[in-house]
Motif scaffolding. Structure first.
Motif, PDB file in Angstrom:
ATOM      1  N   LEU A  64       4.532   9.855   5.539  1.00  0.00           N
ATOM      2  CA  LEU A  64       3.236  10.388   5.825  1.00  0.00           C
ATOM      3  C   LEU A  64       2.553  11.440   6.052  1.00  0.00           C
ATOM      4  CD1 LEU A  64       1.624   6.817   7.339  1.00  0.00           C
ATOM      5  CD2 LEU A  64       0.761   7.778   4.933  1.00  0.00           C
ATOM      6  N   ARG A  65       3.355  11.813   6.859  1.00  0.00           N
ATOM      7  CA  ARG A  65       3.142  12.978   7.608  1.00  0.00           C
ATOM      8  C   ARG A  65       3.710  14.434   6.644  1.00  0.00           C
ATOM      9  NH1 ARG A  65       5.968  13.571  13.394  1.00  0.00           N
ATOM     10  NH2 ARG A  65       3.868  12.546  14.372  1.00  0.00           N
ATOM     11  N   GLN A  66       5.078  14.071   5.447  1.00  0.00           N
ATOM     12  CA  GLN A  66       5.512  14.611   4.845  1.00  0.00           C
ATOM     13  C   GLN A  66       4.522  15.242   3.585  1.00  0.00           C
ATOM     14  OE1 GLN A  66       8.943  13.084   3.736  1.00  0.00           O
ATOM     15  NE2 GLN A  66       9.935  14.305   4.775  1.00  0.00           N
ATOM     16  N   ARG A  67       3.765  14.081   2.606  1.00  0.00           N
ATOM     17  CA  ARG A  67       2.709  14.491   1.888  1.00  0.00           C
ATOM     18  C   ARG A  67       1.343  14.466   2.272  1.00  0.00           C
ATOM     19  NH1 ARG A  67       3.579  12.148  -2.681  1.00  0.00           N
ATOM     20  NH2 ARG A  67       1.994  11.773  -3.145  1.00  0.00           N
ATOM     21  N   GLY A 149      -2.367  15.025   0.904  1.00  0.00           N
ATOM     22  CA  GLY A 149      -3.400  15.760   1.950  1.00  0.00           C
ATOM     23  C   GLY A 149      -5.098  14.388   1.753  1.00  0.00           C
ATOM     24  N   SER A 150      -4.903  13.126   1.367  1.00  0.00           N
ATOM     25  CA  SER A 150      -5.937  12.151   1.264  1.00  0.00           C
ATOM     26  C   SER A 150      -5.903  11.959   3.203  1.00  0.00           C
ATOM     27  CB  SER A 150      -5.901  11.464   0.340  1.00  0.00           C
ATOM     28  OG  SER A 150      -4.160  10.869   0.441  1.00  0.00           O
ATOM     29  N   LEU A 151      -7.219  10.955   3.227  1.00  0.00           N
ATOM     30  CA  LEU A 151      -7.017  10.321   3.998  1.00  0.00           C
ATOM     31  C   LEU A 151      -6.848   9.006   3.726  1.00  0.00           C
ATOM     32  CD1 LEU A 151      -9.117   9.254   6.949  1.00  0.00           C
ATOM     33  CD2 LEU A 151     -10.873   9.236   5.791  1.00  0.00           C
ATOM     34  N   LEU A 152      -6.522   8.146   4.839  1.00  0.00           N
ATOM     35  CA  LEU A 152      -5.992   6.537   4.093  1.00  0.00           C
ATOM     36  C   LEU A 152      -6.395   5.616   4.924  1.00  0.00           C
ATOM     37  CD1 LEU A 152      -4.275   4.242   2.352  1.00  0.00           C
ATOM     38  CD2 LEU A 152      -2.019   4.819   3.808  1.00  0.00           C
ATOM     39  N   PHE A 153      -7.166   4.629   4.668  1.00  0.00           N
ATOM     40  CA  PHE A 153      -8.030   3.393   5.998  1.00  0.00           C
ATOM     41  C   PHE A 153      -7.132   2.739   5.577  1.00  0.00           C
ATOM     42  CE2 PHE A 153     -12.024   6.053   5.082  1.00  0.00           C
ATOM     43  CZ  PHE A 153     -12.141   6.319   6.923  1.00  0.00           C
ATOM     44  N   VAL A 154      -5.598   1.680   6.689  1.00  0.00           N
ATOM     45  CA  VAL A 154      -5.435   0.582   6.703  1.00  0.00           C
ATOM     46  C   VAL A 154      -5.893  -0.299   7.125  1.00  0.00           C
ATOM     47  CG1 VAL A 154      -3.510  -0.230   7.333  1.00  0.00           C
ATOM     48  CG2 VAL A 154      -3.205   1.737   6.333  1.00  0.00           C
ATOM     49  N   GLU A 155      -7.287  -1.169   6.376  1.00  0.00           N
ATOM     50  CA  GLU A 155      -7.729  -2.596   7.298  1.00  0.00           C
ATOM     51  C   GLU A 155      -6.692  -3.769   7.664  1.00  0.00           C
ATOM     52  OE1 GLU A 155     -12.024  -4.606   6.472  1.00  0.00           O
ATOM     53  OE2 GLU A 155     -10.927  -3.109   5.058  1.00  0.00           O
ATOM     54  N   ASN A 156      -6.550  -3.387   8.889  1.00  0.00           N
ATOM     55  CA  ASN A 156      -6.052  -4.513   8.863  1.00  0.00           C
ATOM     56  C   ASN A 156      -6.466  -5.543   9.101  1.00  0.00           C
ATOM     57  OD1 ASN A 156      -3.335  -5.929  10.406  1.00  0.00           O
ATOM     58  ND2 ASN A 156      -2.903  -3.367  11.816  1.00  0.00           N
ATOM     59  N   VAL A 157      -5.489  -6.691   9.365  1.00  0.00           N
ATOM     60  CA  VAL A 157      -5.739  -8.121   9.562  1.00  0.00           C
ATOM     61  C   VAL A 157      -7.112  -8.364  10.079  1.00  0.00           C
ATOM     62  CG1 VAL A 157      -5.593 -10.667   9.726  1.00  0.00           C
ATOM     63  CG2 VAL A 157      -4.236  -9.107   8.148  1.00  0.00           C
ATOM     64  N   GLY A 158      -8.441  -9.229  10.528  1.00  0.00           N
ATOM     65  CA  GLY A 158      -9.343  -9.113  11.556  1.00  0.00           C
ATOM     66  C   GLY A 158      -8.881  -9.916  12.701  1.00  0.00           C
ATOM     67  N   ASN A 159      -8.018  -9.410  13.716  1.00  0.00           N
ATOM     68  CA  ASN A 159      -7.429  -9.447  15.016  1.00  0.00           C
ATOM     69  C   ASN A 159      -7.214  -8.488  16.237  1.00  0.00           C
ATOM     70  OD1 ASN A 159      -5.180 -10.908  16.840  1.00  0.00           O
ATOM     71  ND2 ASN A 159      -3.902 -11.595  14.927  1.00  0.00           N
TER      72      ASN A 159
END
Length: 259
Positions: A64-67, A149-159
Motif C-alpha cells: 500500500l505504501r509503494q502505491r 494515491g487513493s483512499l481505501l476504506f476497509v469496512e470490517n465485519v461488525g464486531n
C-alpha cells in the motif's frame, strides 16, 4: 480456523463487484486427563495465527505504501452506521479517489450500496468468520484495481472484539460508535478503542431521543486511549462531517508514514 476466536476461515469468498465448521474433532471423553497440555496447545495456535497474520499484514502495508494508498480499517458494532458514513464520504469527498473493501459474513448488500456511488468495491464474505484478516485483504487487493494515491476504506465485519487483534496492513483504525449503543462502549471494548487512531461518535442527530452522555463517552474513550481523536458526527444529517473530512484530508496530506 482462527484459534484466537474460534471462527472458521474455510468459507471466505472475495467477490469483485460491478467491474468485475469449526472442524476441531476432540476424541476425549468426560475424563480429560491433560487439561494443561490442551491449554498450552491452544495458546501456541493463537500465537502462530497472529504471527502469520502480522507477517502478511506487513507485506500488505509495504504494498500500500509503494502505491501511496492510505488504508483505514473501519470498525464498529453492527448497525453503527459505517456503510452510510462511507457512502456519504465517497459522494462528498470528490477530490479524492476512493476504493472500498467490504467485509461481511454473508451477502453483497453493502457492496451494492457502495457500487451505487460509482466507487470501486470488492466484497469479502467471511462465512462463519467474525473479522477480516491480512490474507483476506491481500486477496481483495489482488482483485481491486486501486488508483495510486487513493483512499481505501476497509469496512470490517461488525464486531468490536477480534478486529482489535488482527492487523490488516492498514495505516490506522477508525472506530465508529453510535449514540444508540450506550455511553459505556469504550469501557466494554477497551482493546478496540485503545487501538483506534480516531473515534467517530455517530448518529448525534438522535441525541435528544436516547439516553447517551456524550461527554462521559468521550471521557471513557480517553481513559483507555488518551491520545485518540474523537469527533461527534451524524452521517444522516451531515453534522460534524466537515471535521471528519478535514481529518481525512490532513491524514492524506501527511501520507501513510504514520502507520
Amino acid at each position: 480456523m482462527c484459534a484466537t476466536c474460534g471462527c472458521e476461515g474455510d468459507g471466505v469468498a472475495v467477490i469483485t463487484v460491478g467491474y468485475q465448521d469449526h472442524d476441531h474433532p476432540h476424541e476425549h471423553g468426560p475424563e480429560h486427563e491433560h487439561p494443561h497440555e490442551h491449554a498450552v496447545t491452544t495458546l501456541t495456535l493463537e500465537q502462530k495465527v497472529l504471527a502469520k497474520n502480522d507477517e502478511l499484514a506487513a507485506a500488505n502495508r509495504v504494498r500500500l505504501r509503494q502505491r501511496g494508498i492510505l488504508a483505514l480499517n473501519m470498525t464498529s458494532s453492527p448497525g453503527a452506521g459505517k456503510t452510510t458514513l462511507i457512502e456519504r464520504t465517497i459522494r462528498e469527498l470528490e477530490s479524492v479517489p476512493v476504493a472500498v473493501i467490504e467485509g461481511d459474513q454473508a451477502t453483497m448488500l453493502d457492496a451494492r450500496r457502495i457500487e451505487a456511488t460509482g466507487c470501486k468495491v470488492v466484497q469479502v464474505n467471511t462465512g462463519a468468520g467474525c473479522h477480516l484478516d491480512a490474507d483476506m485483504i491481500r486477496r481483495a487487493l489482488d482483485a481491486l484495481e486501486t488508483v495510486p494515491g487513493s483512499l481505501l476504506f476497509v469496512e470490517n465485519v461488525g464486531n468490536l472484539v477480534c478486529p482489535a487483534l488482527f492487523d490488516l496492513g492498514e495505516a490506522g483504525k477508525v472506530v465508529i460508535v453510535s449514540v444508540t449503543e450506550g455511553t459505556d462502549k469504550p469501557l466494554k471494548y477497551p482493546h478496540m478503542f485503545a487501538a483506534a487512531e480516531l473515534v467517530l461518535i455517530n448518529k448525534t442527530d438522535l441525541l435528544p431521543y436516547v439516553d447517551f452522555d456524550l461527554g462521559r463517552c468521550v471521557d471513557y474513550a480517553r481513559s483507555v486511549n488518551p491520545d485518540v481523536t474523537i469527533l461527534p458526527v451524524s452521517a444522516t444529517s451531515g453534522d460534524g462531517l466537515a471535521h471528519w473530512y478535514d481529518w481525512l484530508t490532513s491524514r492524506l496530506t501527511a501520507g501513510i508514514s504514520m502507520s
